[in-house]
Design a protein around this motif. Structure first.
Motif, PDB file in Angstrom:
ATOM      1  N   ARG A 296      23.108  36.487  26.840  1.00 53.95           N
ATOM      2  CA  ARG A 296      23.989  37.629  26.544  1.00 53.95           C
ATOM      3  C   ARG A 296      25.446  37.340  26.894  1.00 53.95           C
ATOM      4  N   LEU A 297      25.675  36.474  27.892  1.00 53.75           N
ATOM      5  CA  LEU A 297      27.022  36.284  28.419  1.00 53.75           C
ATOM      6  C   LEU A 297      27.655  34.951  28.045  1.00 53.75           C
ATOM      7  N   GLY A 298      26.852  33.949  27.707  1.00 49.71           N
ATOM      8  CA  GLY A 298      27.407  32.610  27.569  1.00 49.71           C
ATOM      9  C   GLY A 298      27.572  31.980  28.938  1.00 49.71           C
ATOM     10  N   LYS A 299      28.319  30.905  29.000  1.00 48.90           N
ATOM     11  CA  LYS A 299      28.469  30.174  30.254  1.00 48.90           C
ATOM     12  C   LYS A 299      29.554  30.749  31.143  1.00 48.90           C
ATOM     13  N   LYS A 300      30.550  31.416  30.566  1.00 51.02           N
ATOM     14  CA  LYS A 300      31.667  31.947  31.367  1.00 51.02           C
ATOM     15  C   LYS A 300      31.549  33.460  31.468  1.00 51.02           C
ATOM     16  N   VAL A 301      31.693  33.953  32.702  1.00 52.20           N
ATOM     17  CA  VAL A 301      31.680  35.397  32.910  1.00 52.20           C
ATOM     18  C   VAL A 301      33.097  35.829  33.305  1.00 52.20           C
ATOM     19  N   ILE A 302      33.395  35.842  34.588  1.00 54.01           N
ATOM     20  CA  ILE A 302      34.736  36.179  35.077  1.00 54.01           C
ATOM     21  C   ILE A 302      35.103  35.183  36.171  1.00 54.01           C
ATOM     22  N   ASP A 303      36.259  34.573  36.056  1.00 53.64           N
ATOM     23  CA  ASP A 303      36.762  33.636  37.061  1.00 53.64           C
ATOM     24  C   ASP A 303      38.060  34.168  37.658  1.00 53.64           C
ATOM     25  N   LEU A 304      38.126  34.173  38.989  1.00 51.14           N
ATOM     26  CA  LEU A 304      39.393  34.426  39.691  1.00 51.14           C
ATOM     27  C   LEU A 304      39.933  33.073  40.132  1.00 51.14           C
ATOM     28  N   GLU A 305      41.148  32.755  39.697  1.00 50.93           N
ATOM     29  CA  GLU A 305      41.721  31.448  39.996  1.00 50.93           C
ATOM     30  C   GLU A 305      43.001  31.613  40.810  1.00 50.93           C
ATOM     31  N   ASP A 306      42.937  31.215  42.102  1.00 50.30           N
ATOM     32  CA  ASP A 306      44.083  31.295  43.025  1.00 50.30           C
ATOM     33  C   ASP A 306      44.739  32.678  42.993  1.00 50.30           C
ATOM     34  N   VAL A 307      43.930  33.708  43.073  1.00 50.54           N
ATOM     35  CA  VAL A 307      44.431  35.079  42.937  1.00 50.54           C
ATOM     36  C   VAL A 307      44.973  35.586  44.265  1.00 50.54           C
ATOM     37  N   THR A 308      46.170  36.145  44.207  1.00 51.63           N
ATOM     38  CA  THR A 308      46.791  36.823  45.344  1.00 51.63           C
ATOM     39  C   THR A 308      47.176  38.225  44.903  1.00 51.63           C
ATOM     40  N   VAL A 309      46.909  39.209  45.766  1.00 44.98           N
ATOM     41  CA  VAL A 309      47.274  40.595  45.480  1.00 44.98           C
ATOM     42  C   VAL A 309      48.037  41.137  46.677  1.00 44.98           C
ATOM     43  N   ARG A 310      49.226  41.694  46.403  1.00 43.49           N
ATOM     44  CA  ARG A 310      50.038  42.308  47.461  1.00 43.49           C
ATOM     45  C   ARG A 310      50.360  43.742  47.067  1.00 43.49           C
ATOM     46  N   TYR A 311      50.458  44.606  48.089  1.00 45.22           N
ATOM     47  CA  TYR A 311      50.862  45.996  47.895  1.00 45.22           C
ATOM     48  C   TYR A 311      52.070  46.280  48.776  1.00 45.22           C
ATOM     49  N   PRO A 312      52.996  47.145  48.311  1.00 44.32           N
ATOM     50  CA  PRO A 312      54.104  47.546  49.187  1.00 44.32           C
ATOM     51  C   PRO A 312      53.571  48.290  50.405  1.00 44.32           C
ATOM     52  N   ARG A 313      54.179  48.022  51.539  1.00 43.57           N
ATOM     53  CA  ARG A 313      53.787  48.755  52.750  1.00 43.57           C
ATOM     54  C   ARG A 313      54.333  50.182  52.694  1.00 43.57           C
ATOM     55  N   PRO A 314      53.812  51.082  53.536  1.00 44.05           N
ATOM     56  CA  PRO A 314      54.323  52.463  53.559  1.00 44.05           C
ATOM     57  C   PRO A 314      55.823  52.496  53.815  1.00 44.05           C
ATOM     58  N   GLU A 324      55.628  43.789  52.266  1.00 40.26           N
ATOM     59  CA  GLU A 324      54.417  43.878  51.466  1.00 40.26           C
ATOM     60  C   GLU A 324      53.194  43.528  52.313  1.00 40.26           C
ATOM     61  N   ARG A 325      52.051  44.082  51.913  1.00 38.57           N
ATOM     62  CA  ARG A 325      50.785  43.781  52.588  1.00 38.57           C
ATOM     63  C   ARG A 325      49.930  42.938  51.652  1.00 38.57           C
ATOM     64  N   GLU A 326      49.512  41.781  52.146  1.00 35.68           N
ATOM     65  CA  GLU A 326      48.726  40.862  51.328  1.00 35.68           C
ATOM     66  C   GLU A 326      47.241  41.162  51.533  1.00 35.68           C
ATOM     67  N   VAL A 327      46.584  41.651  50.473  1.00 32.97           N
ATOM     68  CA  VAL A 327      45.169  42.006  50.553  1.00 32.97           C
ATOM     69  C   VAL A 327      44.294  40.801  50.233  1.00 32.97           C
ATOM     70  N   LEU A 328      44.610  40.071  49.179  1.00 28.83           N
ATOM     71  CA  LEU A 328      43.892  38.856  48.810  1.00 28.83           C
ATOM     72  C   LEU A 328      44.884  37.701  48.764  1.00 28.83           C
ATOM     73  N   ARG A 329      44.450  36.529  49.264  1.00 30.78           N
ATOM     74  CA  ARG A 329      45.353  35.382  49.300  1.00 30.78           C
ATOM     75  C   ARG A 329      44.648  34.149  48.735  1.00 30.78           C
ATOM     76  N   LYS A 330      45.155  33.660  47.603  1.00 29.42           N
ATOM     77  CA  LYS A 330      44.677  32.402  46.997  1.00 29.42           C
ATOM     78  C   LYS A 330      43.152  32.376  46.870  1.00 29.42           C
ATOM     79  N   VAL A 331      42.593  33.455  46.348  1.00 26.40           N
ATOM     80  CA  VAL A 331      41.139  33.555  46.216  1.00 26.40           C
ATOM     81  C   VAL A 331      40.695  32.943  44.890  1.00 26.40           C
ATOM     82  N   THR A 332      39.772  32.000  44.967  1.00 25.04           N
ATOM     83  CA  THR A 332      39.135  31.433  43.775  1.00 25.04           C
ATOM     84  C   THR A 332      37.649  31.755  43.839  1.00 25.04           C
ATOM     85  N   TRP A 333      37.173  32.424  42.782  1.00 19.50           N
ATOM     86  CA  TRP A 333      35.779  32.886  42.771  1.00 19.50           C
ATOM     87  C   TRP A 333      35.293  32.904  41.336  1.00 19.50           C
TER      88      TRP A 333
END
Length: 634
Positions: A296-314, A324-333
């Motif tokens: 149903r999906l093939g070989k590729k589903v969802i890849d996170l490549e070196d993902v970083t997510v930041r949000y402004p602080r209050p 800024e607040r760094e929630v995710l840093r260089k995540v590969t999954w």
């Protein structure tokens, strides 16, 4: 054990409905009771009667002289203008409560991230819930009554609460008090409860015929023992419907094939369970599901490549964001076809952010998200507000509006069949969406999601508002889901039940794999907290639990000699229990032989007395075995 509270033939009526009738129960010193039952059966009402906050309509509630009760309700009615300190301790001076080690443990476990001088009106719903729970746990009470105490607690918080309650109500001291709790968290039930009460709902047959009132069935042991005992009762009485029996058999198969810790239950129950589930296949055919998912999906589903997510602080005092607040840093999954993964982490670590990245509704600050061309994502969110627009539709109509048919476990089901499979009776299936309960809304939300036939399913705290029977039905359906499954939950039992491995967001931006499961995560968190405090931490999970127990509580650890003696005693009791069981079987066989011979019918009365005595001896040995086993688990 001293008697604390008793319910004697109580009757409870809600509106025109006879909720409970002729219910007799008792709370003894040192007992820890978990209350189960479907939504609407009367669990919270039963707790209110126990606590004395609701009058019963028949029978009576007795309480030993001087018994004090503290209750946590599902509604947190903390008045605005009250500080956290006042909500928990009233106007007592700080030196009176700050010197109590148990109170300090509650502060560390529930209030560590809160300003005690903050107004409760400024807190989030989860923070208010923790304040209300802290107020109950620090109250001077003999009986603590908790209605859904694990709501808004993460995995780490649930683990802390289980250890705190087990230490407080361990039964190792002369007087420890008692605990009664309603919860859908099955790991929590198994970790703390010595008894289970199942609230069985009444039945309204209609047609002017009298109602069949609800009642309460009691079981010894935690959730695992309850499942085994309930399956045995259903099998012996032959009254359980085939659908319920299949669900129980599958649940038993999971309990015996799951985590080893769950199998350390009374041996005298395990033999019967083994016979019951001998021909039951594993909960999931992993190879078949993987093949279907790849198709149903093939070989590729969802890849996170070196993902970083930041949000402004209050915003600061000048109205501008402070960095800024760094929630995710260089995540590969990389998610694989058919992968079933659970996500745990501290509050604010980025679990919901991770799901939003996978869903495609949020872009990363850095890095990229690569999706397969055939990916169809569906997300079960924590809120059910999307059902508000469907308030005038019937439940079946709301499901059929998404799709008329769906394939589950290789079988094609209509919308009505799927609705029934997830616990809606025919009457409730034609109830308006605006009139169903919170748990039923949650089920309806999942049903509509499954009708879209996604191949990637994201679940954000899916167990909220669901009773244990519905959870088992949901797990049964998810077992046959032929796609990629990502589950964020604090429900440890659910994670171990429906996922094949777990990952953790540690709060430092990293995503860590957990080969050792949730236990490994909890140990990592204990080590991290100990490192921050500059204190040593024990290397084993057991030692970690003991190190976190309230100061002043008895550690319960046995010396080497005591443990050897306890092990020998346990073996002695097991041998005596085997002999007692054989005696009961022999008497049953003799009674069958005698009853078949008309000339010997007069012997039945004497054999019946012998059988009663043998059964009583066996029951007493079971209790002795449980006490000996509990001593070894300390």
């Amino acid at each position: 054990m001293a008697h604390l509270i008793g319910l004697e033939s109580i009757r409870i009526v809600v509106g025109s409905r006879l909720l409970l009738d002729d219910v007799t129960l008792g709370i003894e010193d040192g007992t820890r009771v978990g209350v189960l039952g479907p939504n609407g059966a009367g669990k919270s009402t039963l707790l209110a009667a126990l606590a004395g906050t609701r009058e019963v309509d028949g029978g009576r509630v007795t309480r030993a002289g001087g018994t004090r009760v503290a209750m946590l309700t599902q509604a947190d009615d903390l008045p605005p203008g009250t500080t956290v300190r006042q909500a928990v301790h009233g106007h007592a001076p700080e030196h009176e409560w700050a010197s109590d080690p148990a109170v300090r443990d509650v502060h560390a476990g529930l209030l560590g991230d809160l300003d005690l001088g903050a107004d409760v009106a400024t807190l989030s719903g989860g923070q208010r819930r923790r304040v209300a729970l802290a107020a109950v746990l620090t109250a001077d009470a003999d009986v603590v009554v908790l209605d859904e105490p694990t709501n808004h607690l993460d995995v780490e918080g649930v683990d802390w609460l289980a250890r705190h309650l087990s230490a407080r109500f361990s039964g190792r001291r002369a007087s420890t008090g008692a605990l009664v709790t309603v919860t859908h968290d099955r790991w929590f039930l198994d970790a703390i409860c010595t008894n289970v009460w199942e609230v069985v709902p009444g039945v309204d047959p209609g047609g002017g015929r009298p109602q069949v009132p609800g009642g309460v069935e009691t079981y010894d042991g935690g959730y695992a023992a309850y499942v085994l005992a309930r399956a045995e009762r259903a099998r012996q009485a032959a009254v359980a419907a085939e659908k319920r029996e299949n669900l129980l058999r599958k649940e038993l198969a999971w309990l015996r094939r799951g985590a080893p810790a769950r199998t350390s239950k009374p041996r005298f129950r395990i033999d019967a369970a083994e016979a019951l589930i001998a021909d039951v296949p594993p909960p999931r055919d992993t190879v078949e599901l993987m093949a279907m998912a790849t198709a149903r999906l093939g070989k590729k589903v969802i890849d996170l490549e070196d993902v970083t997510v930041r949000y402004p602080r209050p915003q600061g005092p000048d109205g501008r964001a402070v960095g800024e607040r760094e929630v995710l840093r260089k995540v590969t999954w990389r998610l694989a076809p058919g992968e079933r993964v659970g996500v745990v982490g501290v509050n604010g670590a980025g679990k919901t952010t991770l799901l939003r990245l996978l869903e495609g509704v949020q872009a990363p600050t850095e890095g990229r998200v690569v999706r397969g061309t055939t990916v169809q994502v569906a997300t079960l969110s924590q809120s059910t507000h999307e059902l508000d627009a469907l308030a005038d539709l019937r439940v079946v109509e709301a499901v059929a509006a998404v799709g008329e048919r769906v394939t589950v476990g290789g079988k094609e089901l209509t919308a009505a069949q799927l609705v029934e499979r997830l616990g809606f009776t025919r009457q409730r299936a034609w109830t308006r969406v605006g009139e169903v309960s919170g748990g039923e809304r949650r089920r309806l939300q999942l049903l509509r999601l499954l009708m879209t036939e996604p191949n990637v399913l994201l679940l954000d705290e899916p167990t909220n508002d669901l009773d244990t029977d519905t959870l088992a039905a949901v797990e049964d359906i998810l077992d046959s889901f032929p796609g990629t499954l990502v589950v964020v939950s604090h429900d440890r039992y659910l994670l171990e039940r429906i996922t094949d491995h777990q990952v953790a967001l540690m709060g430092d931006g990293s995503l860590r794999d957990l080969p050792g499961g949730v236990e490994q995560y909890l140990q990592m968190r204990r080590e991290a907290l100990a490192a921050q405090a500059g204190a040593p931490v024990a290397s084993s999970v057991r030692a970690g639990a003991e190190a976190s127990a309230p100061a002043g509580a008895e550690a319960g650890a046995l010396s080497g000699a005591e443990r050897r003696e306890a092990t020998k005693n346990l073996a002695r009791v097991e041998r005596r229990m085997d002999k007692a069981a054989q005696a009961v079987e022999r008497l049953h066989a003799r009674m069958e032989t005698v009853s078949a011979d008309p000339a010997r019918v007069g012997e039945l009365a004497e054999l019946g007395r012998e059988l009663s005595a043998a059964q009583a001896e066996h029951d007493a040995l079971e209790l002795e075995w449980l006490e000996a086993a509990e001593l070894l688990e300390q």
